[in-house]
Write a protein that holds these residues in place. Structure first.
Motif, short mmCIF file in Angstrom:
data_model
loop_
_atom_site.label_atom_id
_atom_site.label_comp_id
_atom_site.label_asym_id
_atom_site.label_seq_id
_atom_site.Cartn_x
_atom_site.Cartn_y
_atom_site.Cartn_z
N VAL A 21 38.45 45.98 35.06
CA VAL A 21 39.51 45.83 36.05
C VAL A 21 40.82 45.39 35.37
O VAL A 21 41.89 45.94 35.65
N MET A 22 40.73 44.44 34.46
CA MET A 22 41.93 43.97 33.76
C MET A 22 42.54 45.06 32.89
O MET A 22 43.76 45.23 32.86
N ASP A 23 41.70 45.81 32.19
CA ASP A 23 42.20 46.88 31.34
C ASP A 23 42.92 47.94 32.17
O ASP A 23 44.02 48.37 31.83
N LEU A 24 42.31 48.35 33.27
CA LEU A 24 42.93 49.38 34.11
C LEU A 24 44.24 48.90 34.72
O LEU A 24 45.18 49.68 34.88
N ALA A 25 44.30 47.61 35.05
CA ALA A 25 45.54 47.06 35.62
C ALA A 25 46.70 47.15 34.64
O ALA A 25 47.86 47.20 35.05
N GLY A 26 46.40 47.23 33.36
CA GLY A 26 47.45 47.35 32.36
C GLY A 26 48.02 48.75 32.22
O GLY A 26 48.99 48.95 31.49
N HIS A 27 47.42 49.72 32.92
CA HIS A 27 47.88 51.11 32.80
C HIS A 27 48.51 51.66 34.08
O HIS A 27 49.00 52.79 34.07
N SER A 28 48.47 50.88 35.15
CA SER A 28 49.00 51.35 36.42
C SER A 28 49.60 50.18 37.20
O SER A 28 49.11 49.05 37.08
N PRO A 29 50.60 50.45 38.02
CA PRO A 29 51.09 49.38 38.90
C PRO A 29 49.99 49.01 39.91
O PRO A 29 49.08 49.80 40.17
N GLU A 30 50.08 47.83 40.46
CA GLU A 30 49.03 47.31 41.34
C GLU A 30 48.67 48.29 42.46
O GLU A 30 47.49 48.51 42.75
N GLU A 31 49.67 48.90 43.09
CA GLU A 31 49.40 49.81 44.22
C GLU A 31 48.71 51.10 43.78
O GLU A 31 48.19 51.85 44.61
N SER A 32 48.69 51.37 42.49
CA SER A 32 48.04 52.59 41.97
C SER A 32 46.75 52.30 41.23
O SER A 32 46.14 53.21 40.67
N CYS A 33 46.31 51.05 41.25
CA CYS A 33 45.07 50.68 40.57
C CYS A 33 43.94 50.66 41.59
O CYS A 33 43.97 49.90 42.56
N HIS A 34 42.95 51.54 41.39
CA HIS A 34 41.88 51.72 42.37
C HIS A 34 40.53 51.21 41.89
O HIS A 34 39.50 51.54 42.47
N ALA A 35 40.52 50.41 40.85
CA ALA A 35 39.27 49.85 40.34
C ALA A 35 38.69 48.88 41.37
O ALA A 35 39.42 48.10 41.99
N LEU A 36 37.38 48.93 41.54
CA LEU A 36 36.71 48.02 42.47
C LEU A 36 36.37 46.72 41.77
O LEU A 36 35.86 46.73 40.65
N ASP A 37 36.62 45.60 42.46
CA ASP A 37 36.23 44.31 41.91
C ASP A 37 34.76 44.05 42.24
O ASP A 37 34.09 44.89 42.86
N LEU A 38 34.26 42.91 41.84
CA LEU A 38 32.84 42.59 42.03
C LEU A 38 32.43 42.63 43.50
O LEU A 38 31.38 43.19 43.84
N ASP A 39 33.24 42.06 44.38
CA ASP A 39 32.89 42.06 45.80
C ASP A 39 32.83 43.48 46.36
O ASP A 39 31.91 43.82 47.11
N ALA A 40 33.79 44.31 45.99
CA ALA A 40 33.79 45.70 46.47
C ALA A 40 32.61 46.48 45.93
O ALA A 40 32.06 47.35 46.62
N LEU A 41 32.19 46.19 44.71
CA LEU A 41 31.03 46.88 44.13
C LEU A 41 29.71 46.43 44.78
O LEU A 41 28.71 47.14 44.69
N ARG A 42 29.73 45.28 45.44
CA ARG A 42 28.53 44.78 46.14
C ARG A 42 28.50 45.23 47.61
O ARG A 42 27.55 44.93 48.32
N ALA A 43 29.50 45.94 48.06
CA ALA A 43 29.61 46.34 49.46
C ALA A 43 28.54 47.36 49.84
O ALA A 43 28.05 48.11 48.99
N PRO A 44 28.19 47.41 51.12
CA PRO A 44 27.26 48.46 51.58
C PRO A 44 27.84 49.83 51.26
O PRO A 44 29.05 50.04 51.29
N GLY A 45 26.97 50.76 50.92
CA GLY A 45 27.41 52.12 50.60
C GLY A 45 27.75 52.31 49.14
O GLY A 45 28.10 53.41 48.73
N VAL A 46 27.67 51.23 48.33
CA VAL A 46 27.95 51.32 46.90
C VAL A 46 26.68 50.95 46.14
O VAL A 46 26.06 49.93 46.43
#
Length: 168
Positions: A21-46
């Motif tokens: 997540v940190m590495d990807l944030a260094g290549h895109s502005p916040e609104e264009s960074c679509h990496a999922l954090d730990l909570d999002a990766l634990r969500a139903p359907g993932v």
């Protein structure tokens, strides 16, 4: 190497996701960074998998259901210690097989356009993914490349270890 469905509780897995997540944030502005954090990766359907060599994490990736027939690959990452050793190809093959087994008809992903993401785009292309318009809730974005493939098409065998690169 073994691929395990992962509950994202081990320190090694958490560290790899945080670094991703940190590495990807260094290549895109916040609104264009679509990496999922730990909570999002634990969500139903993932579903999240990690790749291990002995007791060392080698990589990770996730499958996110978008609807009953369409899923998205998320959080593909090869640990720096395992680059160019076939980790991403093995995991991508596993995710495609799993998506088919779950009845998905289409598999898509979002990655970056910059040179650092070229190995990922190349890997996806070798597995039959083609560029496409934004899907799901994504919008056109100069920091994103969208790719997709039908799952009822031809199988693409995993490329040789020497040709594999880090995937995002």
């Amino acid at each position: 190497m073994k691929i395990l469905q992962d509950d994202l509780s081990s320190e090694a897995t958490i560290a790899l996701i945080r670094a991703h997540v940190m590495d990807l944030a260094g290549h895109s502005p916040e609104e264009s960074c679509h990496a999922l954090d730990l909570d999002a990766l634990r969500a139903p359907g993932v579903t999240f998998w990690s790749v291990w060599e002995s007791d060392t994490i080698a990589g990770c990736g996730a499958l996110k259901a978008l609807d009953d027939t369409h899923a998205e690959i998320k959080s593909m990452r090869t640990a720096a210690t395992h680059l160019r050793r076939g980790v991403a190809a093995k995991l991508l093959d596993h995710i495609i097989v799993e998506a088919r087994a779950r009845g998905f008809k289409r598999l898509s992903l979002e990655t970056g356009p910059h040179d650092i993401f070229a190995p990922a785009r190349s890997l996806y292309a070798r597995f039959g993914f083609e560029t496409c318009p934004p899907f799901g809730s994504y919008q056109e974005d100069p920091y994103s490349v969208f790719m997709t493939r039908a799952l009822d098409g031809p199988d693409y065998s995993a490329p040789s270890k020497s040709s594999c690169r880090q995937a995002s």
